[in-house]
Motif scaffolding. Structure first.
Motif, PDB file in Angstrom:
ATOM      1  N   LEU A   1       0.848  -1.200   0.000  1.00  0.00           N
ATOM      2  CA  LEU A   1       0.000   0.000   0.000  1.00  0.00           C
ATOM      3  C   LEU A   1       0.884   1.252   0.000  1.00  0.00           C
ATOM      4  O   LEU A   1       1.838   1.338   0.764  1.00  0.00           O
ATOM      5  N   THR A   2       0.551   2.199  -0.855  1.00  0.00           N
ATOM      6  CA  THR A   2       1.315   3.447  -0.914  1.00  0.00           C
ATOM      7  C   THR A   2       0.455   4.586  -0.393  1.00  0.00           C
ATOM      8  O   THR A   2      -0.624   4.852  -0.926  1.00  0.00           O
TER       9      THR A   2
ATOM     10  N   TYR B   1       4.248   7.649  -0.019  1.00  0.00           N
ATOM     11  CA  TYR B   1       4.232   8.219  -1.370  1.00  0.00           C
ATOM     12  C   TYR B   1       5.083   9.492  -1.395  1.00  0.00           C
ATOM     13  O   TYR B   1       4.863  10.406  -0.597  1.00  0.00           O
TER      14      TYR B   1
ATOM     15  N   ASP C   1      -2.160   5.107  -3.261  1.00  0.00           N
ATOM     16  CA  ASP C   1      -3.398   4.350  -3.048  1.00  0.00           C
ATOM     17  C   ASP C   1      -4.381   5.119  -2.168  1.00  0.00           C
ATOM     18  O   ASP C   1      -5.584   4.892  -2.224  1.00  0.00           O
ATOM     19  N   CYS C   2      -3.865   5.999  -1.336  1.00  0.00           N
ATOM     20  CA  CYS C   2      -4.739   6.787  -0.468  1.00  0.00           C
ATOM     21  C   CYS C   2      -3.982   7.989   0.074  1.00  0.00           C
ATOM     22  O   CYS C   2      -2.743   8.032   0.037  1.00  0.00           O
TER      23      CYS C   2
ATOM     24  N   SER D   1     -10.601  -0.184  -5.171  1.00  0.00           N
ATOM     25  CA  SER D   1      -9.202  -0.565  -5.327  1.00  0.00           C
ATOM     26  C   SER D   1      -8.482  -0.552  -3.981  1.00  0.00           C
ATOM     27  O   SER D   1      -7.745  -1.485  -3.634  1.00  0.00           O
ATOM     28  N   PHE D   2      -8.723   0.498  -3.202  1.00  0.00           N
ATOM     29  CA  PHE D   2      -8.103   0.591  -1.873  1.00  0.00           C
ATOM     30  C   PHE D   2      -8.620  -0.527  -0.968  1.00  0.00           C
ATOM     31  O   PHE D   2      -7.839  -1.179  -0.270  1.00  0.00           O
TER      32      PHE D   2
ATOM     33  N   LYS E   1      -7.048  -3.802  -1.692  1.00  0.00           N
ATOM     34  CA  LYS E   1      -5.628  -3.845  -1.347  1.00  0.00           C
ATOM     35  C   LYS E   1      -5.393  -4.072   0.150  1.00  0.00           C
ATOM     36  O   LYS E   1      -4.399  -4.700   0.536  1.00  0.00           O
TER      37      LYS E   1
END
Length: 289
Positions: free
Chosen positions: A147-148, A185, A221-222, A282-283, A286
């Motif tokens: 996860l980014t 990120y 990703d978030c 998507s999140f 993941k």
């Protein structure tokens, strides 16, 4: 560790997920929260437009209430706007010898005294400095590997009172994210203003500022925040910004204690994830939601 907990109005309204996830994550970490009885609004940004002294007294009253439950515990504040207001009292009293007397004259009817000795701390400060990342890693029950996460501090958390991190290039959230197993990120807008205060008066400017932050997060990703106003701007205005631009803008936005609580294995209802407006599929896939 023990803290006097000041949730503030927003955490009992539009940011209940921030309140509940903060309580849940702090409990998992072993932190004890002592909530003030009879706390009131700190004045936010509206009180000073009516009266400077009123803005000082509202914040000072809440700090003075802390003496009734603990004489030494630090004041823990999750909302960045409340944190700023409460810190301002200490700052302004130190620069104005007459102000403390005026505040206490207003507080005496309740038998309260503002002493100016209470340490006010933002939630991020407490999480980053009191709970070492090395102590957090063993609590992780759900892997966030792959996860980014884009850490977003906003402007009020560290400006003008940069007591625990660099106001322009903050790093305190990064070590927490990495301790949870996620990747940070790389971006340069984590401390830029999202324009929250302008959303009701100069909406076009605020939309441009918020849109710029969302643009910069493409590839993450978030986004994770520690400010309820930033959270609202970044998640609630994605659709209006997308309509204006004619292109999709969709990224998940969470509060830091929500991400921590999920990694700790806490159930989604304890973190009020159902109240988030922008958690995309998507999140969710993941992180296994």
């Amino acid at each position: 560790m023990k803290y006097i907990y000041y949730p503030g109005c927003t955490l009992e309204g539009t940011a209940r997920e921030y309140d509940q996830s903060t309580r849940a994550a702090m409990k998992a970490l072993g932190g004890e929260l002592l909530e003030l009885e009879d706390w009131t609004c700190c004045g936010a940004s509206a009180a000073e437009a009516t009266s400077y002294l009123l803005a000082m007294v509202l914040a000072a009253r809440n700090l003075a209430l802390g003496d009734r439950i603990d004489s030494e515990a630090d004041f823990l504040v999750p909302c960045s706007a409340c944190y700023l207001n409460l810190r301002r009292v200490e700052d302004h009293v130190s620069r104005d010898p007459q102000l403390s007397g005026k505040i206490n004259e207003a507080l005496k009817d309740e038998g309260l005294v503002y002493k100016g000795k209470r340490k006010v701390r933002h939630l991020l400060d407490v999480l980053a400095r009191d709970f070492d990342p090395e102590g957090i890693r063993p609590l992780v029950k759900r892997s966030l590997e792959g996860l980014t996460v884009a850490p977003y501090y906003g402007c009020q958390t560290l400006r003008p009172y940069a007591g625990f991190d660099d106001p322009e290039q903050p790093r305190s959230m990064e070590s927490l994210i990495e301790a949870l197993g996620a990747n940070v990120y790389p971006w340069s807008v984590g401390s830029k203003c999202c324009g929250a205060a302008l959303m009701s008066t100069k909406k076009e400017v605020a939309m441009e500022l918020t849109g710029g932050i969302l643009d910069a997060a493409r590839g993450a990703d978030c986004i994770v925040t520690v400010c309820p106003m930033c959270q609202m701007n970044l998640e609630a205005y994605q659709e209006p910004i997308a309509r204006k631009r004619g292109e999709a803008v969709k990224i998940s936005v969470l509060y830091l204690p929500q991400l921590m609580g999920w990694a700790f294995g806490l159930p989604g209802d304890a973190l009020k994830l159902n109240l988030n407006l922008a958690l995309n599929d998507s999140f969710r896939r993941k992180v296994g939601m």
